[in-house]
Design a protein around this motif. Structure first.
Motif, mmCIF file in Angstrom:
data_model
loop_
_atom_site.group_PDB
_atom_site.id
_atom_site.type_symbol
_atom_site.label_atom_id
_atom_site.label_comp_id
_atom_site.label_asym_id
_atom_site.label_seq_id
_atom_site.Cartn_x
_atom_site.Cartn_y
_atom_site.Cartn_z
ATOM 1 N N ASP A 189 0.821 -1.209 0.000
ATOM 2 C CA ASP A 189 0.000 0.000 0.000
ATOM 3 C C ASP A 189 0.860 1.266 0.000
ATOM 4 O OD1 ASP A 189 -2.697 1.202 0.384
ATOM 5 O OD2 ASP A 189 -1.710 1.996 2.179
ATOM 6 N N GLY A 192 0.276 4.020 1.293
ATOM 7 C CA GLY A 192 0.295 4.635 2.620
ATOM 8 C C GLY A 192 1.491 4.170 3.446
ATOM 9 N N GLN A 193 1.983 2.963 3.164
ATOM 10 C CA GLN A 193 3.148 2.450 3.871
ATOM 11 C C GLN A 193 4.381 3.280 3.543
ATOM 12 O OE1 GLN A 193 3.482 -0.373 6.004
ATOM 13 N NE2 GLN A 193 1.306 0.071 6.150
ATOM 14 N N GLU A 205 4.375 6.370 2.521
ATOM 15 C CA GLU A 205 4.235 7.706 3.121
ATOM 16 C C GLU A 205 4.505 7.664 4.615
ATOM 17 O OE1 GLU A 205 0.472 9.246 1.857
ATOM 18 O OE2 GLU A 205 1.327 9.734 -0.112
ATOM 19 N N ALA A 206 4.037 6.606 5.269
ATOM 20 C CA ALA A 206 4.292 6.500 6.706
ATOM 21 C C ALA A 206 5.796 6.413 6.960
ATOM 22 C CB ALA A 206 3.576 5.278 7.275
ATOM 23 N N ALA A 207 6.487 5.642 6.135
ATOM 24 C CA ALA A 207 7.937 5.505 6.291
ATOM 25 C C ALA A 207 8.614 6.853 6.059
ATOM 26 C CB ALA A 207 8.481 4.464 5.310
ATOM 27 N N GLN A 208 8.193 7.538 5.006
ATOM 28 C CA GLN A 208 8.794 8.840 4.717
ATOM 29 C C GLN A 208 8.513 9.829 5.832
ATOM 30 O OE1 GLN A 208 7.140 9.775 0.863
ATOM 31 N NE2 GLN A 208 8.973 9.029 -0.166
ATOM 32 N N SER A 209 7.295 9.755 6.375
ATOM 33 C CA SER A 209 6.900 10.769 7.354
ATOM 34 C C SER A 209 7.706 10.662 8.645
ATOM 35 C CB SER A 209 5.402 10.673 7.658
ATOM 36 O OG SER A 209 5.161 9.609 8.555
ATOM 37 N N ILE A 210 8.398 9.535 8.868
ATOM 38 C CA ILE A 210 9.304 9.495 10.018
ATOM 39 C C ILE A 210 10.756 9.619 9.550
ATOM 40 C CG2 ILE A 210 7.836 8.329 11.700
ATOM 41 C CD1 ILE A 210 9.118 5.695 10.895
ATOM 42 N N GLY A 211 10.937 10.142 8.336
ATOM 43 C CA GLY A 211 12.283 10.517 7.904
ATOM 44 C C GLY A 211 13.079 9.435 7.189
ATOM 45 N N MET A 212 12.428 8.317 6.839
ATOM 46 C CA MET A 212 13.181 7.280 6.129
ATOM 47 C C MET A 212 13.453 7.703 4.689
ATOM 48 S SD MET A 212 11.633 3.626 7.209
ATOM 49 C CE MET A 212 11.700 3.023 8.891
ATOM 50 N N GLY A 213 14.647 7.412 4.204
ATOM 51 C CA GLY A 213 14.962 7.618 2.800
ATOM 52 C C GLY A 213 14.556 6.399 1.990
ATOM 53 N N TRP A 214 14.920 6.413 0.703
ATOM 54 C CA TRP A 214 14.472 5.323 -0.167
ATOM 55 C C TRP A 214 15.012 3.971 0.293
ATOM 56 C CZ3 TRP A 214 16.038 1.745 -4.007
ATOM 57 C CH2 TRP A 214 15.005 1.305 -4.844
ATOM 58 N N LEU A 254 16.111 2.864 3.266
ATOM 59 C CA LEU A 254 15.511 2.365 4.509
ATOM 60 C C LEU A 254 14.068 1.959 4.286
ATOM 61 C CD1 LEU A 254 16.340 4.477 7.703
ATOM 62 C CD2 LEU A 254 16.670 2.039 7.301
ATOM 63 N N VAL A 280 10.472 -1.508 5.254
ATOM 64 C CA VAL A 280 9.013 -1.436 5.133
ATOM 65 C C VAL A 280 8.484 -2.197 3.917
ATOM 66 C CG1 VAL A 280 7.047 0.129 4.888
ATOM 67 C CG2 VAL A 280 8.978 0.758 6.347
#
Ligand SMILES: Nc1ncnc2c1ncn2[C@@H]1O[C@H](COP(=O)(O)OP(=O)(O)OP(=O)(O)O)[C@@H](O)[C@H]1O
Ligand SMILES: [Mg+2]
Lengths: 243, 217
Positions: free
Chosen positions: B115, B117-118, B120-129, B131, B136
């Motif tokens: 999904d 949304g997964q 976006e959730a990862a990005q929203s806590i600062g993960m780069g591509w 990570l 995730v």
């Protein structure tokens, strides 16, 4: 701490944000209301660097938000986001969801991250759910884990995009209570919501968005109790009718 | 019948040697196909137009050419360009490349099933591509990908028989040689069929277990 100036954003030919000016100060709780399609989510997503914008500027602590620069990652650890559909990582437990960012993004020692993660879950009333996977949690519990996940980054501000809209009515209260507690602790919050009760009691300011513009803004009591703009009055009466 | 048994006793060691080569080449090809397939799928998924186009073109070209022709090409044409490979190497690489395309399509389907949304959730806590991928997306895609992966393994095992045309001494090759020298076609090919089945059965069991464990609920 969040400064938005003359923000323009389009999807192709469709202009969704048509010049937004908004400042959120440290410790402030700002609620965004407005009809579906008015651009509320888009605004939040721009602030979080999930969307590129075409005009104007967004600054977080004086730093320009640019979705395509590496600097956005650091900004996102200062301003995290809570989503309407929770978006918890299904393959990780509640605690792992919460510690994922601190351990892998910030490089905190695991023991420290887990201790703080448990503390946050406890604050969200989920002390006993640390080792449970998201599919075993109710919507309200999932959203509270998502809030703990956002808090675990020790952010300066949190963006909420309709955090209770995907919840069964009886579960809305527990999430709002958690948010209210955050507000009381002084967290800076920018909240898109249809929960007028929450906005009235918690928000320092309420903004009404319509057609990609902020039509009206002011203290909650004023915007919700004595709206100046006709469209705001329309919107509020429709919201009240539907509950 | 006694004839069959005595013949079988004589042929079995030769065929089993072939079976060992079959397993060896299948394993090497599987490793190549898995790693390269993952690279192709990630290139396609990256959103970078050049990487994505390169990956798609490669997959389409390779899928459009029969495996036999690919094997001939690698074994007989590459030496003209100074790339000398043993039959086994050519077979493993040829099958590996051919199957990397099936794998890439499997993996891509798995990645795209995660999904949005997964991310976006990862990005929203600062993960780069990187990570986001590692922590995730890949772990979730892994589950969707496993059942078709098991089935592709079975196909690959059987397709190793095609390497016999470039003289890889795997089971089908040994069988052809035996049959040609003894004329005992019935005995030889019955044995070979039985051996292929024996090799496949564990994979069938694995595939159906994967299906039950990770397939759509
Ligand atoms: N990815 C996209 N591509 C194209 N158009 C989009 C995209 N996302 C949103 N839009 C459009 O932008 C406009 C604003 O959408 P947005 O989601 O910001 O509204 P909203 O105020 O959050 O509405 P809601 O209350 O329904 O969530 C809508 O007209 C929508 O159709
Ligand atoms: Mg929205």
């Amino acid at each position: 701490m969040i400064d938005i100036h003359a923000l323009h954003k389009s999807y192709g030919d469709l202009e969704v944000l048509k010049g937004i000016d908004l400042t959120v100060k440290k410790g402030e709780v700002v609620c965004l209301i407005g009809a579906s399609g008015s651009g509320k989510s888009t605004l939040l997503r721009c602030v979080n660097g999930l969307e590129v914008y075409q005009g104007g500027a967004i600054r977080v602590d004086e730093r320009l938000v640019e979705a395509e620069r590496k600097s956005i990652r650091d900004i996102r650890t200062r301003v995290t986001m809570v989503f309407q559909r929770f978006n918890l990582f299904p393959h990780r437990t509640a605690l792992q969801n919460v510690t994922e960012g601190p351990i892998y993004v910030k490089g905190e020692p695991r023991a420290e991250a887990e201790a703080y993660g448990r503390e946050l879950l406890a604050r969200m009333g989920l002390a006993d759910k640390a080792d449970v996977y998201p599919d075993r949690l109710s919507g309200g519990q999932q959203q509270r884990v998502a809030i703990a996940r956002a808090l675990a980054m020790r952010p300066e501000a949190i963006l909420f995009d309709e955090p209770t809209s995907a919840l069964d009515p009886e579960l809305v209260g527990e999430v709002l209570a958690a948010m209210r507690q955050l507000a009381e602790e002084g967290m800076t919050m920018l909240v898109v919501t249809h929960e007028m009760g929450f906005a009235k009691e918690v928000a320092d300011r309420v903004l009404f968005m319509h057609g990609g513009l902020i039509l009206e803004e002011g203290p909650a009591a004023q915007v919700l109790g004595n709206p100046q703009h006709e469209r705001t009055r329309d919107f509020l009466s429709r919201i009240l009718e539907h509950g | 019948m006694t004839n069959f048994l005595t013949d079988a006793q004589a042929y079995l060691p030769i065929l089993l040697r072939g079976a060992a080569t079959t397993v060896g080449i299948a394993f090497c090809a599987l490793v190549i196909a898995t790693l390269f397939g993952l690279v192709l799928a990630l290139m396609r998924y990256s959103g970078n137009p050049i990487l994505s186009w390169t990956s798609r073109s490669f997959v389409n070209v390779v899928r459009g050419i029969p495996i036999l022709v690919q094997l001939f090409y690698i074994y007989f044409v590459l030496p003209d360009w100074g790339i000398d490979l043993t039959a086994f190497q050519a077979g493993a690489i040829g099958l590996g490349l051919a199957y990397s395309c099936y794998m890439a399509e499997n993996f891509r389907a798995g990645l795209e099933a995660v999904d949005n949304g997964q991310i976006e959730a990862a990005q929203s806590i600062g993960m780069g591509w990187g990570l986001t991928m590692r922590r995730v997306i890949l772990p979730q895609a892994f589950r969707t990908v496993l059942p078709p992966y098991g089935n592709t393994m079975i196909m690959l095992l059987k397709d190793t028989s095609q390497a016999s045309v470039i003289t890889v001494a795997e089971m089908t090759f040994q069988a052809k040689m035996l049959a040609a020298s003894t004329f005992e076609n019935l005995t030889v090919y019955t044995l070979v069929a039985g051996l292929y089945l024996t090799l496949s059965v564990p994979l069938f069991i694995l595939a159906s277990w994967l299906e039950r464990r990770f397939g759509k609920k």
